[in-house]
Scaffold this motif. Structure first.
Motif, PDB file in Angstrom:
ATOM      1  N   ILE A  96       0.874  -1.179   0.000  1.00  0.00           N
ATOM      2  CA  ILE A  96       0.000   0.000   0.000  1.00  0.00           C
ATOM      3  C   ILE A  96       0.910   1.227   0.000  1.00  0.00           C
ATOM      4  CG2 ILE A  96      -1.743   1.274   1.300  1.00  0.00           C
ATOM      5  CD1 ILE A  96      -2.491  -1.413   2.646  1.00  0.00           C
ATOM      6  N   PHE A  97       0.669   2.131  -0.960  1.00  0.00           N
ATOM      7  CA  PHE A  97       1.540   3.297  -1.088  1.00  0.00           C
ATOM      8  C   PHE A  97       0.921   4.538  -0.458  1.00  0.00           C
ATOM      9  CE2 PHE A  97       2.805   0.494  -4.535  1.00  0.00           C
ATOM     10  CZ  PHE A  97       4.180   0.530  -4.452  1.00  0.00           C
ATOM     11  N   GLN A  98       1.778   5.562  -0.290  1.00  0.00           N
ATOM     12  CA  GLN A  98       1.345   6.823   0.307  1.00  0.00           C
ATOM     13  C   GLN A  98       0.233   7.482  -0.501  1.00  0.00           C
ATOM     14  OE1 GLN A  98       4.464   9.574   1.174  1.00  0.00           O
ATOM     15  NE2 GLN A  98       3.155  11.360   1.191  1.00  0.00           N
ATOM     16  N   GLU A  99       0.431   7.571  -1.791  1.00  0.00           N
ATOM     17  CA  GLU A  99      -0.544   8.261  -2.631  1.00  0.00           C
ATOM     18  C   GLU A  99      -1.295   7.211  -3.442  1.00  0.00           C
ATOM     19  OE1 GLU A  99      -3.072   9.899  -4.373  1.00  0.00           O
ATOM     20  OE2 GLU A  99      -2.116  11.277  -2.955  1.00  0.00           O
ATOM     21  N   PRO A 100      -2.519   6.892  -3.027  1.00  0.00           N
ATOM     22  CA  PRO A 100      -3.233   5.795  -3.681  1.00  0.00           C
ATOM     23  C   PRO A 100      -3.446   6.022  -5.168  1.00  0.00           C
ATOM     24  CG  PRO A 100      -4.611   6.843  -1.987  1.00  0.00           C
ATOM     25  CD  PRO A 100      -3.275   7.488  -1.930  1.00  0.00           C
ATOM     26  N   MET A 101      -3.452   7.291  -5.606  1.00  0.00           N
ATOM     27  CA  MET A 101      -3.684   7.552  -7.025  1.00  0.00           C
ATOM     28  C   MET A 101      -2.591   6.938  -7.894  1.00  0.00           C
ATOM     29  SD  MET A 101      -6.495   8.549  -7.782  1.00  0.00           S
ATOM     30  CE  MET A 101      -6.941   9.416  -9.270  1.00  0.00           C
ATOM     31  N   LEU A 114     -10.686  -3.884  -8.049  1.00  0.00           N
ATOM     32  CA  LEU A 114     -10.712  -4.796  -6.904  1.00  0.00           C
ATOM     33  C   LEU A 114     -10.851  -6.241  -7.400  1.00  0.00           C
ATOM     34  CD1 LEU A 114     -12.971  -2.817  -4.415  1.00  0.00           C
ATOM     35  CD2 LEU A 114     -10.653  -3.586  -3.954  1.00  0.00           C
ATOM     36  N   GLU A 115     -11.751  -6.467  -8.358  1.00  0.00           N
ATOM     37  CA  GLU A 115     -11.961  -7.824  -8.880  1.00  0.00           C
ATOM     38  C   GLU A 115     -10.684  -8.356  -9.527  1.00  0.00           C
ATOM     39  OE1 GLU A 115     -15.285  -7.258 -11.497  1.00  0.00           O
ATOM     40  OE2 GLU A 115     -16.461  -6.442  -9.831  1.00  0.00           O
ATOM     41  N   GLU A 116     -10.063  -7.498 -10.350  1.00  0.00           N
ATOM     42  CA  GLU A 116      -8.840  -7.927 -11.030  1.00  0.00           C
ATOM     43  C   GLU A 116      -7.740  -8.330 -10.048  1.00  0.00           C
ATOM     44  OE1 GLU A 116      -7.954  -8.747 -14.066  1.00  0.00           O
ATOM     45  OE2 GLU A 116     -10.077  -8.468 -14.562  1.00  0.00           O
ATOM     46  N   ALA A 117      -7.695  -7.640  -8.909  1.00  0.00           N
ATOM     47  CA  ALA A 117      -6.666  -7.961  -7.909  1.00  0.00           C
ATOM     48  C   ALA A 117      -6.764  -9.420  -7.486  1.00  0.00           C
ATOM     49  CB  ALA A 117      -6.806  -7.042  -6.698  1.00  0.00           C
ATOM     50  N   LEU A 118      -7.977  -9.965  -7.505  1.00  0.00           N
ATOM     51  CA  LEU A 118      -8.149 -11.375  -7.145  1.00  0.00           C
ATOM     52  C   LEU A 118      -8.037 -12.265  -8.377  1.00  0.00           C
ATOM     53  CD1 LEU A 118      -8.791 -13.437  -4.928  1.00  0.00           C
ATOM     54  CD2 LEU A 118     -11.208 -13.096  -5.405  1.00  0.00           C
ATOM     55  N   LEU A 119      -8.694 -11.871  -9.475  1.00  0.00           N
ATOM     56  CA  LEU A 119      -8.757 -12.717 -10.676  1.00  0.00           C
ATOM     57  C   LEU A 119      -7.378 -12.944 -11.298  1.00  0.00           C
ATOM     58  CD1 LEU A 119     -12.005 -11.270 -12.289  1.00  0.00           C
ATOM     59  CD2 LEU A 119     -11.736 -13.384 -10.979  1.00  0.00           C
ATOM     60  N   ARG A 120      -6.465 -11.982 -11.099  1.00  0.00           N
ATOM     61  CA  ARG A 120      -5.108 -12.129 -11.602  1.00  0.00           C
ATOM     62  C   ARG A 120      -4.433 -13.360 -10.986  1.00  0.00           C
ATOM     63  NH1 ARG A 120      -2.871  -7.150  -9.903  1.00  0.00           N
ATOM     64  NH2 ARG A 120      -4.503  -6.183 -11.134  1.00  0.00           N
ATOM     65  N   HIS A 135     -17.729  -7.186   0.227  1.00  0.00           N
ATOM     66  CA  HIS A 135     -17.496  -7.535   1.622  1.00  0.00           C
ATOM     67  C   HIS A 135     -16.329  -6.724   2.202  1.00  0.00           C
ATOM     68  CE1 HIS A 135     -16.614  -9.843   5.202  1.00  0.00           C
ATOM     69  NE2 HIS A 135     -15.377 -10.026   4.765  1.00  0.00           N
ATOM     70  N   LEU A 136     -15.231  -6.648   1.443  1.00  0.00           N
ATOM     71  CA  LEU A 136     -14.049  -5.955   1.968  1.00  0.00           C
ATOM     72  C   LEU A 136     -14.254  -4.448   2.030  1.00  0.00           C
ATOM     73  CD1 LEU A 136     -11.144  -8.072   0.459  1.00  0.00           C
ATOM     74  CD2 LEU A 136     -11.757  -7.831   2.866  1.00  0.00           C
ATOM     75  N   LEU A 137     -14.965  -3.890   1.039  1.00  0.00           N
ATOM     76  CA  LEU A 137     -15.235  -2.450   1.098  1.00  0.00           C
ATOM     77  C   LEU A 137     -16.046  -2.130   2.344  1.00  0.00           C
ATOM     78  CD1 LEU A 137     -16.044  -1.194  -2.523  1.00  0.00           C
ATOM     79  CD2 LEU A 137     -13.967  -0.868  -1.177  1.00  0.00           C
ATOM     80  N   GLU A 138     -17.005  -2.989   2.648  1.00  0.00           N
ATOM     81  CA  GLU A 138     -17.790  -2.759   3.863  1.00  0.00           C
ATOM     82  C   GLU A 138     -16.899  -2.895   5.092  1.00  0.00           C
ATOM     83  OE1 GLU A 138     -21.024  -5.471   3.317  1.00  0.00           O
ATOM     84  OE2 GLU A 138     -22.159  -3.985   2.135  1.00  0.00           O
ATOM     85  N   ARG A 139     -16.019  -3.890   5.026  1.00  0.00           N
ATOM     86  CA  ARG A 139     -15.119  -4.140   6.151  1.00  0.00           C
ATOM     87  C   ARG A 139     -14.196  -2.935   6.420  1.00  0.00           C
ATOM     88  NH1 ARG A 139     -13.609  -3.891   9.692  1.00  0.00           N
ATOM     89  NH2 ARG A 139     -12.519  -5.136  11.222  1.00  0.00           N
ATOM     90  N   VAL A 140     -13.773  -2.240   5.364  1.00  0.00           N
ATOM     91  CA  VAL A 140     -12.896  -1.081   5.581  1.00  0.00           C
ATOM     92  C   VAL A 140     -13.695   0.205   5.823  1.00  0.00           C
ATOM     93  CG1 VAL A 140     -10.955  -2.059   4.282  1.00  0.00           C
ATOM     94  CG2 VAL A 140     -12.572  -0.547   3.114  1.00  0.00           C
ATOM     95  N   GLN A 162      -7.689   5.545   0.095  1.00  0.00           N
ATOM     96  CA  GLN A 162      -6.755   4.743   0.874  1.00  0.00           C
ATOM     97  C   GLN A 162      -7.484   3.518   1.443  1.00  0.00           C
ATOM     98  OE1 GLN A 162      -3.852   3.929   0.584  1.00  0.00           O
ATOM     99  NE2 GLN A 162      -2.673   5.615   1.400  1.00  0.00           N
ATOM    100  N   ARG A 163      -8.755   3.673   1.791  1.00  0.00           N
ATOM    101  CA  ARG A 163      -9.529   2.516   2.241  1.00  0.00           C
ATOM    102  C   ARG A 163      -9.681   1.508   1.106  1.00  0.00           C
ATOM    103  NH1 ARG A 163     -12.659   3.773   7.177  1.00  0.00           N
ATOM    104  NH2 ARG A 163     -12.131   5.922   7.644  1.00  0.00           N
ATOM    105  N   VAL A 164      -9.913   2.025  -0.110  1.00  0.00           N
ATOM    106  CA  VAL A 164     -10.025   1.136  -1.269  1.00  0.00           C
ATOM    107  C   VAL A 164      -8.713   0.366  -1.468  1.00  0.00           C
ATOM    108  CG1 VAL A 164     -10.241   1.070  -3.799  1.00  0.00           C
ATOM    109  CG2 VAL A 164     -11.790   2.489  -2.448  1.00  0.00           C
ATOM    110  N   MET A 165      -7.588   1.080  -1.321  1.00  0.00           N
ATOM    111  CA  MET A 165      -6.283   0.426  -1.475  1.00  0.00           C
ATOM    112  C   MET A 165      -6.099  -0.690  -0.446  1.00  0.00           C
ATOM    113  SD  MET A 165      -4.684   1.360  -4.011  1.00  0.00           S
ATOM    114  CE  MET A 165      -3.243   0.369  -3.608  1.00  0.00           C
ATOM    115  N   ILE A 166      -6.559  -0.458   0.756  1.00  0.00           N
ATOM    116  CA  ILE A 166      -6.434  -1.475   1.791  1.00  0.00           C
ATOM    117  C   ILE A 166      -7.305  -2.682   1.428  1.00  0.00           C
ATOM    118  CG2 ILE A 166      -6.886  -2.001   4.226  1.00  0.00           C
ATOM    119  CD1 ILE A 166      -6.167   0.946   4.832  1.00  0.00           C
ATOM    120  N   ALA A 167      -8.523  -2.397   0.979  1.00  0.00           N
ATOM    121  CA  ALA A 167      -9.409  -3.486   0.560  1.00  0.00           C
ATOM    122  C   ALA A 167      -8.759  -4.266  -0.578  1.00  0.00           C
ATOM    123  CB  ALA A 167     -10.760  -2.920   0.122  1.00  0.00           C
ATOM    124  N   MET A 168      -8.146  -3.554  -1.515  1.00  0.00           N
ATOM    125  CA  MET A 168      -7.520  -4.215  -2.658  1.00  0.00           C
ATOM    126  C   MET A 168      -6.362  -5.107  -2.211  1.00  0.00           C
ATOM    127  SD  MET A 168      -6.158  -2.644  -6.259  1.00  0.00           S
ATOM    128  CE  MET A 168      -7.383  -1.430  -6.259  1.00  0.00           C
TER     129      MET A 168
END
Ligand SMILES: Nc1ncnc2c1ncn2[C@@H]1O[C@H](COP(=O)(O)OP(=O)(O)OP(=O)(O)O)[C@@H](O)[C@H]1O
Ligand SMILES: Nc1ncnc2c1ncn2[C@@H]1O[C@H](COP(=O)(O)OP(=O)(O)O)[C@@H](O)[C@H]1O
Ligand code: SF4
Ligand code: SF4
Ligand SMILES: [Mg+2]
Ligand SMILES: [Mg+2]
Lengths: 338, 342
Positions: A96-101, A114-120, A135-140, A162-168
């Motif tokens: 996870i990086f400082q600047e999520p962009m 997010l899907e690709e992070a798993l499907l890869r 599920h993870l977006l809700e979790r974060v 940054q929450r999205v990055m953590i979920a990813m």
């Protein structure tokens, strides 16, 4: 040993620069066990990010990496084919990086990425991947996750990204997460929320977490163990209680004296300072890297390279030849014994 | 609880007798922003009815989340941007009729980013001397002498006179920015995140310098910072801003000992001091991020407030002043609470 997630032994990183070779990381060693949060802390330019990138094998093109050992879950991660590395990356270990962009693609929706992070890495139906993303977006802590999945990164605030990055990072259920200044660009309130979340997730998913930051406050609050870096080297390492409760290196101590603490430092009183500048990392520095700024320097400090040594009977290590005598004297200026 | 009285927005009565250096009364700044291609522009109230008074020699801290309007307020106080409504006075004179140069003689800024706030093509000496040349009437010899004095005052070695910003460290650049701000002997300095871009060992040097200069020159500061520990160390009084409004204002000790506004409480909880074993607190602040274009009804903080009750999403809270300072929250408004209970 089955709990050992990451071992880093004698890591060195160098980069060619116009004036020679820049030795950015010089023999860094540490390890991360399951369920541990190891914080790497130090000021700008001390080599924190390059340490992280070296572990992930993501160094800049001309960067050179050498290590006595670099292993994930007991398997070496140096000298392995790029295909193996790219499978480990994002699968067993995520960053996870400082600047999520910089790590989110502006052209794709949050959901897609997010899907690709798993499907890869896994052969699962897209619907399953989407389910996990929600599920993870809700979790974060992201509400209305279904709608968020259809949004593009630029439509989210920094804290949400940054929450999205953590979920990813969590999509594949990795064993190790390396977070490089994940909250530095965020507001203090959002920073506290994100760190609270990271600590919670780390316990829940029983991962190893390496958190890189320049903020000693963050480290004191979240670290199991602390690695203090100065000019490419580890200068002190131990538990948070050891390093913050009884700092043994003059640099660590100096840093802590610079920080105002409400209720402890007095208003308007002078804060501690560390005069001078970090030495250039181009070429070799003889002896202690901190010698040019240390109030306790003696001739012996610059005569030979200073090793990292443990205090008797503990894992609290420090790179200072005068550590014991300074400890005994309570960091008063003591005359050289030599 | 102390008696609180509702009042119209007026500068809070101050205990000290020092006259105000700066007064803002019900100051508002609106921007028209486009929401996207072909969509109508919408008004964004970046600063929305701020009343703040800073006495001579006082250090006031201004805190609040990114985008809440701190810099916009600072730019108005510096005369760099007119308010949409409300009045501003500096040293007793209305800012509205004053010339830019006259304002600059009284109040000067120091900005966050020492990397982008200095002209990379000008030498250190030329950057520090610029405000003198703008005011006019100084010989180049005088200028050089004054610049040298300033460099000494802020701890910059003379040999850096001909250097360019790219050759300086972050701390040295911030010293250049401070020297430039002080060369015309202003009465007040507005520091907008002066140390946020710096490492802690450099931050402490700059904070010490600001304290020394305050004592030596009798300066008044408005210190904008997201670092509450820094504000606690430097400021006599603190103003807390949320979505364009000041929601709490009181002396520093009171604020830290007894924060009253729920947002102030969350801010204080977020201060992570290097004390192991305390953990990362739960701020209880929902993730709902405020959208300044779509202001919540009633109390603008209500979607994130852990203590919201009956009237919070419908009635706009009013500023309440007492000996404990100013707070804008229904929890302290006996009239509203009575009404809600009835
Ligand atoms: N691509 C590069 N080419 C040349 N030098 C580099 C490169 N990346 C980093 N460096 C240098 O390596 C050293 C360590 O860099 P690194 O980014 O790891 O430090 P850091 O502690 O993470 O700093 P910061 O807190 O500023 O991000 C610095 O001296 C830096 O200037
Ligand atoms: N020139 C401008 N045009 C449109 N919106 C602006 C402008 N300047 C500031 N804003 C908006 O006003 C709000 C307050 O901004 P700012 O004063 O920069 O806050 P802070 O300094 O606290 O980060 C933000 O929502 C910002 O996007
Ligand atoms: S080895 Fe010497 S110079 Fe280095 S930290 Fe210890 S006392 Fe200071
Ligand atoms: S008025 Fe209500 S919602 Fe607003 S801060 Fe006070 S309690 Fe919270
Ligand atoms: Mg870095
Ligand atoms: Mg700002």
């Amino acid at each position: 040993m089955s709990d050992r997630i990451l071992t880093v032994e004698g890591l060195e990183v160098s980069l060619p620069v116009p004036t020679g070779t820049l030795n950015a990381v010089q023999g860094v060693s540490f390890h991360v066990d399951r369920g541990e949060t190891v914080c790497i802390v130090g000021e700008s330019g001390c080599g924190k990010s390059l340490t992280a990138l070296a572990i992930m094998d993501l160094l800049p093109k001309r960067g050179r990496r050498v290590a006595r050992e670099l292993s994930l879950l007991g398997d070496p991660i140096v000298g392995v084919p790029e295909a193996t590395m790219s499978d480990l990356r994002g699968n067993r270990m995520a960053m996870i990086f400082q600047e999520p962009m910089t790590s989110l693609n502006p052209a794709y929706t949050i959901g897609n990425q997010l899907e690709e992070a798993l499907l890869r890495h896994r052969k699962v139906p897209r619907a399953k991947a989407r389910e996990r993303a929600v599920h993870l977006l809700e979790r974060v802590g992201i509400t209305a996750a279904d709608q968020r999945l259809r949004q593009y990164p630029h439509q989210l605030s920094g804290g949400l990204r940054q929450r999205v990055m953590i979920a990813m990072a969590l999509m594949t259920g990795p064993d190790l997460i390396i977070a490089d200044e994940p909250t530095t660009a965020l507001d203090v309130t959002i920073q506290a929320q994100i760190l609270h979340l990271l600590a919670e997730l780390q316990r829940e998913f029983h991962m190893g977490l390496v958190l890189i930051t320049h903020d000693l406050g963050v480290v004191a609050r979240i670290a199991t163990r602390v690695v203090v870096m100065y000019a490419g080297q580890v200068v002190e390492t131990g538990t948070a209680t050891e390093v913050f409760g009884a700092p043994r290196h003059p640099y660590t101590r100096g840093l802590l004296d610079c920080i105002p603490i409400p209720g402890k430092t007095k208003r308007g009183e002078r804060l501690g300072t560390i005069p001078g500048m970090v030495p250039s990392l181009v070429g070799h520095i003889q002896g202690c890297h901190f010698a040019g700024r240390c109030p306790f320097t003696i001739d012996a400090c610059t005569e030979a390279d200073v090793p990292l040594t443990a205090a008797a009977g503990s894992a609290h290590e420090v790179r200072c030849i005068r550590a014991d005598e300074l400890m005994r004297s309570g960091f008063q200026i003591v005359e050289s014994v030599a | 609880m102390s008696t609180t009285t509702a009042m119209r927005p007026e500068p809070a009565a101050t205990a000290s007798s020092a006259p105000p250096m700066l007064e803002a009364v019900d100051v508002t700044r609106m921007f028209m922003v486009s929401q996207g291609f072909m969509k109508a522009k919408k008004p964004l109230h970046a600063v929305n009815g701020v009343t703040l008074s800073i006495r001579q020699g006082e250090v006031v801290g201004l805190v609040g989340e990114s985008g809440c309007g701190k810099t916009t307020l600072a730019r108005m106080l510096l005369g760099l941007m007119p308010p949409s409504s409300g009045t501003l006075k500096i040293d007793g004179q209305p800012l509205a009729g004053m010339k830019r140069r006259a304002v600059a003689r009284l109040v000067q800024p120091v900005f966050q980013d020492p990397y982008s706030s200095l002209n990379p093509r000008k030498s250190v000496g030329s950057i520090i001397g610029l405000p003198l040349r703008v005011q006019g009437g100084v010989t180049s010899e005088d200028e050089k002498k004054r610049v040298h004095e300033m460099m000494e005052l802020v701890g910059l070695a003379r040999r850096l006179f001909d250097n360019y910003p790219s050759q300086l460290s972050g701390g040295q650049r911030q010293r250049v920015a401070i020297a430039r701000a002080l060369i015309n002997r202003p009465r007040m300095v507005i520091c907008d995140e002066p140390t946020s871009a710096l490492d802690v060992s450099v931050q402490s040097q700059i904070l010490n310098l600001l304290q020394d200069l305050r004592r030596e020159l009798g300066l008044t500061y408005l210190l904008i910072s997201h670092n509450l520990a820094v504000v606690e160390h430097m400021a006599d009084r603190v103003a807390v801003m949320y979505l364009g409004r000041l929601v709490e204002q009181t002396d520093t000790d009171t604020l830290f000992r007894n924060p009253r506004h729920p947002y102030t409480e969350a801010l204080l909880k977020s201060v992570l001091t290097p004390e192991p074993g305390l953990g990362v607190p739960d701020t209880q602040l929902g993730a709902a991020y405020p959208n300044p274009l779509n202001m919540p009804s009633g109390c603008r903080f209500h979607p994130r407030c852990a203590r919201r009750f009956g009237p919070c999403d419908t009635i706009v809270p009013r500023p309440l002043t007492s000996a404990a300072g100013m707070v804008e929250c229904h929890l302290y408004d006996d009239d509203v609470k009575k009404e809600a209970a009835a």
